[in-house]
Design an enzyme around this catalytic site. Structure first.
Site, PDB file in Angstrom:
ATOM      1  N   SER A 249     -46.254   6.394 -19.081  1.00  0.00           N
ATOM      2  CA  SER A 249     -45.294   7.137 -18.249  1.00  0.00           C
ATOM      3  C   SER A 249     -43.879   7.131 -18.823  1.00  0.00           C
ATOM      4  O   SER A 249     -42.993   7.808 -18.278  1.00  0.00           O
ATOM      5  CB  SER A 249     -45.229   6.541 -16.845  1.00  0.00           C
ATOM      6  OG  SER A 249     -46.484   6.544 -16.262  1.00  0.00           O
TER       7      SER A 249
ATOM      8  N   ARG B 229     -47.704 -15.816  -5.143  1.00  0.00           N
ATOM      9  CA  ARG B 229     -47.748 -16.129  -3.697  1.00  0.00           C
ATOM     10  C   ARG B 229     -48.100 -17.586  -3.421  1.00  0.00           C
ATOM     11  O   ARG B 229     -47.663 -18.152  -2.427  1.00  0.00           O
ATOM     12  CB  ARG B 229     -48.737 -15.195  -2.985  1.00  0.00           C
ATOM     13  CG  ARG B 229     -48.244 -13.771  -2.904  1.00  0.00           C
ATOM     14  CD  ARG B 229     -49.288 -12.910  -2.213  1.00  0.00           C
ATOM     15  NE  ARG B 229     -48.952 -11.497  -2.301  1.00  0.00           N
ATOM     16  CZ  ARG B 229     -49.860 -10.524  -2.238  1.00  0.00           C
ATOM     17  NH1 ARG B 229     -51.148 -10.814  -2.094  1.00  0.00           N
ATOM     18  NH2 ARG B 229     -49.478  -9.270  -2.319  1.00  0.00           N
TER      19      ARG B 229
ATOM     20  N   CYS C 200     -50.689  -7.103   2.229  1.00  0.00           N
ATOM     21  CA  CYS C 200     -50.446  -6.130   3.303  1.00  0.00           C
ATOM     22  C   CYS C 200     -51.100  -6.502   4.641  1.00  0.00           C
ATOM     23  O   CYS C 200     -50.472  -6.423   5.703  1.00  0.00           O
ATOM     24  CB  CYS C 200     -50.919  -4.746   2.852  1.00  0.00           C
ATOM     25  SG  CYS C 200     -52.450  -4.785   1.916  1.00  0.00           S
TER      26      CYS C 200
ATOM     27  N   SER D 180     -55.500   3.406   0.549  1.00  0.00           N
ATOM     28  CA  SER D 180     -54.203   3.343  -0.149  1.00  0.00           C
ATOM     29  C   SER D 180     -53.887   1.916  -0.581  1.00  0.00           C
ATOM     30  O   SER D 180     -53.076   1.712  -1.481  1.00  0.00           O
ATOM     31  CB  SER D 180     -53.079   3.899   0.729  1.00  0.00           C
ATOM     32  OG  SER D 180     -52.998   3.171   1.934  1.00  0.00           O
TER      33      SER D 180
ATOM     34  N   LYS E 112     -56.722 -14.582   0.360  1.00  0.00           N
ATOM     35  CA  LYS E 112     -55.273 -14.282   0.395  1.00  0.00           C
ATOM     36  C   LYS E 112     -54.777 -14.430   1.830  1.00  0.00           C
ATOM     37  O   LYS E 112     -53.777 -15.078   2.094  1.00  0.00           O
ATOM     38  CB  LYS E 112     -55.007 -12.849  -0.083  1.00  0.00           C
ATOM     39  CG  LYS E 112     -55.103 -12.671  -1.586  1.00  0.00           C
ATOM     40  CD  LYS E 112     -54.813 -11.217  -1.943  1.00  0.00           C
ATOM     41  CE  LYS E 112     -55.157 -10.933  -3.391  1.00  0.00           C
ATOM     42  NZ  LYS E 112     -55.091  -9.505  -3.710  1.00  0.00           N
TER      43      LYS E 112
ATOM     44  N   ARG F 267     -63.026  -2.471   3.663  1.00  0.00           N
ATOM     45  CA  ARG F 267     -62.387  -1.199   3.282  1.00  0.00           C
ATOM     46  C   ARG F 267     -63.011  -0.105   4.131  1.00  0.00           C
ATOM     47  O   ARG F 267     -64.238  -0.044   4.260  1.00  0.00           O
ATOM     48  CB  ARG F 267     -62.646  -0.940   1.795  1.00  0.00           C
ATOM     49  CG  ARG F 267     -61.882   0.204   1.223  1.00  0.00           C
ATOM     50  CD  ARG F 267     -60.416  -0.071   1.057  1.00  0.00           C
ATOM     51  NE  ARG F 267     -60.113  -1.077   0.070  1.00  0.00           N
ATOM     52  CZ  ARG F 267     -58.933  -1.701  -0.012  1.00  0.00           C
ATOM     53  NH1 ARG F 267     -57.950  -1.413   0.827  1.00  0.00           N
ATOM     54  NH2 ARG F 267     -58.713  -2.620  -0.934  1.00  0.00           N
TER      55      ARG F 267
ATOM     56  N   HIS G 253     -53.496   0.012   7.620  1.00  0.00           N
ATOM     57  CA  HIS G 253     -54.498  -1.027   7.860  1.00  0.00           C
ATOM     58  C   HIS G 253     -54.493  -1.425   9.339  1.00  0.00           C
ATOM     59  O   HIS G 253     -53.424  -1.533   9.947  1.00  0.00           O
ATOM     60  CB  HIS G 253     -54.172  -2.297   7.074  1.00  0.00           C
ATOM     61  CG  HIS G 253     -54.305  -2.167   5.590  1.00  0.00           C
ATOM     62  ND1 HIS G 253     -54.803  -1.058   4.960  1.00  0.00           N
ATOM     63  CD2 HIS G 253     -54.019  -3.058   4.608  1.00  0.00           C
ATOM     64  CE1 HIS G 253     -54.811  -1.263   3.648  1.00  0.00           C
ATOM     65  NE2 HIS G 253     -54.327  -2.470   3.407  1.00  0.00           N
TER      66      HIS G 253
ATOM     67  N   ASN H  23     -49.623   0.086   5.511  1.00  0.00           N
ATOM     68  CA  ASN H  23     -49.732  -0.935   4.462  1.00  0.00           C
ATOM     69  C   ASN H  23     -48.861  -0.632   3.256  1.00  0.00           C
ATOM     70  O   ASN H  23     -48.495  -1.535   2.510  1.00  0.00           O
ATOM     71  CB  ASN H  23     -51.196  -1.080   4.021  1.00  0.00           C
ATOM     72  CG  ASN H  23     -51.835   0.243   3.685  1.00  0.00           C
ATOM     73  OD1 ASN H  23     -52.001   1.089   4.576  1.00  0.00           O
ATOM     74  ND2 ASN H  23     -52.174   0.462   2.434  1.00  0.00           N
TER      75      ASN H  23
HETATM   76  P1  A2P Z   1     -48.350   4.121 -14.861  1.00  0.00           P
HETATM   77  O1  A2P Z   1     -48.204   5.160 -13.796  1.00  0.00           O
HETATM   78  O2  A2P Z   1     -47.562   4.420 -16.078  1.00  0.00           O
HETATM   79  O3  A2P Z   1     -49.776   3.724 -15.127  1.00  0.00           O
HETATM   80  P2  A2P Z   1     -50.989   2.224  -8.639  1.00  0.00           P
HETATM   81  O4  A2P Z   1     -51.321   0.866  -8.058  1.00  0.00           O
HETATM   82  O5  A2P Z   1     -50.659   3.232  -7.608  1.00  0.00           O
HETATM   83  O6  A2P Z   1     -52.059   2.678  -9.576  1.00  0.00           O
HETATM   84  O7  A2P Z   1     -49.655   2.001  -9.528  1.00  0.00           O
HETATM   85  C1  A2P Z   1     -49.538   1.027 -10.510  1.00  0.00           C
HETATM   86  C2  A2P Z   1     -48.147   1.071 -11.115  1.00  0.00           C
HETATM   87  O8  A2P Z   1     -48.048   0.013 -12.074  1.00  0.00           O
HETATM   88  C3  A2P Z   1     -47.847   2.359 -11.860  1.00  0.00           C
HETATM   89  O9  A2P Z   1     -46.474   2.649 -11.787  1.00  0.00           O
HETATM   90  C4  A2P Z   1     -48.241   1.991 -13.282  1.00  0.00           C
HETATM   91  O10 A2P Z   1     -47.610   2.776 -14.283  1.00  0.00           O
HETATM   92  C5  A2P Z   1     -47.688   0.587 -13.339  1.00  0.00           C
HETATM   93  N1  A2P Z   1     -48.286  -0.160 -14.446  1.00  0.00           N
HETATM   94  C6  A2P Z   1     -49.592  -0.374 -14.690  1.00  0.00           C
HETATM   95  N2  A2P Z   1     -49.745  -1.108 -15.831  1.00  0.00           N
HETATM   96  C7  A2P Z   1     -48.504  -1.347 -16.299  1.00  0.00           C
HETATM   97  C8  A2P Z   1     -47.975  -2.038 -17.440  1.00  0.00           C
HETATM   98  N3  A2P Z   1     -48.770  -2.627 -18.322  1.00  0.00           N
HETATM   99  N4  A2P Z   1     -46.629  -2.062 -17.619  1.00  0.00           N
HETATM  100  C9  A2P Z   1     -45.819  -1.450 -16.714  1.00  0.00           C
HETATM  101  N5  A2P Z   1     -46.241  -0.789 -15.624  1.00  0.00           N
HETATM  102  C10 A2P Z   1     -47.575  -0.738 -15.420  1.00  0.00           C
END
Ligand code: A2P
Length: 324
Positions: free
Chosen positions: A42, A101, A131, A161, A209, A230, A237, A303
């Protein structure tokens, strides 16, 4: 003039990351500089926040100096690796993952229940609880103080979610007749009564947890059973909670006491009603059929907000308000 802070969101492109942006913006969090981090894939994307565009940055090899507060929601592994680096560079990390945690030096905080624990931190890291733990416990503040809590039985009804984008897209795909990619069963058609791997004595990760976090947050060695499931709901939730108190209770006053920290819903509280709301709603309060001194209630909350981003932002707001 009120002080402004340099704020970062790690996992900014994720489902909870988006809720962090939305919550910070809505609550007019006092922000000076803002930085958004996500995975390498990203990096370079543009995120809109507070009326401006921000370029998403990668974590690897980056410079984190000058960040005052960092909200982490990119999974446990990212938190384990990067939260200590942010904290050592001077940021207060509020981590939404399960990474810290259980760490004795890291407070685990629901502001309605144990806000002052934030000042017990020894690492510049504060953990946001799971959550379902947040949603189950918010109505209990006065009841814990007034009657004490001896035993709890939790049964959860957790929305997809809670699994992030992958969970939501599985529900949407399977609802349209396509195969899901994330859950082992067609989530549009069933309840899956296990969240995470089975870890010990038949209990799954999510259940442990709830058990361990509840003990840490309440500071009591409460006897707890939990079953986490789930359900085919997109967001919010629900948790059924059976409580055994240390001293006798008067069921007719419990709703007013739960209302001290949670919101009483005009009807029975449902996921639909809680969607997008800040409050934890409770209802169905009644005398326990099992415990002599006991009662049951049903709690429901968003959540992604009170169960995640909002609770973390409220922790930061509490610290700002109470640190001079
Ligand atoms: P990305 O969108 O680039 O994969 P969700 O739980 O909704 O899938 O979101 C997970 C979040 O954690 C996203 O923003 C994802 O980025 C980010 N993420 C996942 N792996 C990494 C990583 N190795 N370094 C930084 N951010 C990460």
């Amino acid at each position: 003039m009120c002080k402004k802070y340099n704020v970062a969101v790690v996992g900014a492109t994720g489902l909870i990351g988006g809720k962090f942006l939305e919550t910070l913006e809505k609550r007019r969090f006092p922000i000076n500089n803002f930085r958004a981090f996500a995975s390498e894939k990203s990096a370079g994307k543009i995120l809109r926040f507070n009326g401006s565009n921000y370029i998403v940055e990668k974590l690897d090899g980056n410079d984190f100096s000058g960040i005052d507060i960092a909200f982490f929601s990119a999974g446990k592994d990212v938190s384990l690796k990067y939260a200590p680096i942010f904290a050592e560079t001077g940021a207060l990390v509020i981590d939404n993952s399960s990474a810290f945690r259980g760490d004795e030096d890291v407070p685990l905080v629901i502001p309605e229940i144990n806000a002052a624990d934030v000042f017990k931190r020894k690492k510049n890291v504060i953990a946001n609880p799971n959550c379902s733990t947040i949603i189950a416990l918010v109505p209990l503040k006065k009841i814990l103080e007034k009657y004490g809590v001896k035993s709890l039985v939790f049964s959860t009804y957790q929305a997809v979610s809670g699994s992030g984008m992958k969970g939501v897209s599985d529900l949407l795909l399977t609802r349209q007749g396509f195969s899901g990619k994330f859950y082992p069963y067609d989530i549009s058609e069933t309840v899956i009564p296990q969240i995470g791997e089975i870890v010990e004595d038949g209990y799954a990760e999510e259940e442990l947890k709830m058990i361990n976090e509840t003990r840490k947050i309440t500071g009591r060695n409460v006897k707890i059973s939990a079953t986490c499931a789930r359900v085919p709901i997109e967001n919010c939730h629900g948790v059924s909670v059976e409580v055994e108190t240390e001293t006798p209770i008067d069921v007719s006053t419990l709703a007013a006491e739960a209302e001290y920290s949670a919101a009483r819903y005009k009807r029975i509280p449902t996921a639909y009603d809680a969607n997008g709301k800040n409050e934890v709603y409770f209802g169905r309060i009644r005398k326990s059929g099992v415990f002599k001194n006991g009662f049951s209630y049903f709690a429901v909350g968003d959540n992604t907000l009170k169960g995640a981003a909002l609770n973390a932002v409220q922790i930061a707001e509490y610290i700002i308000k109470n640190t001079r």
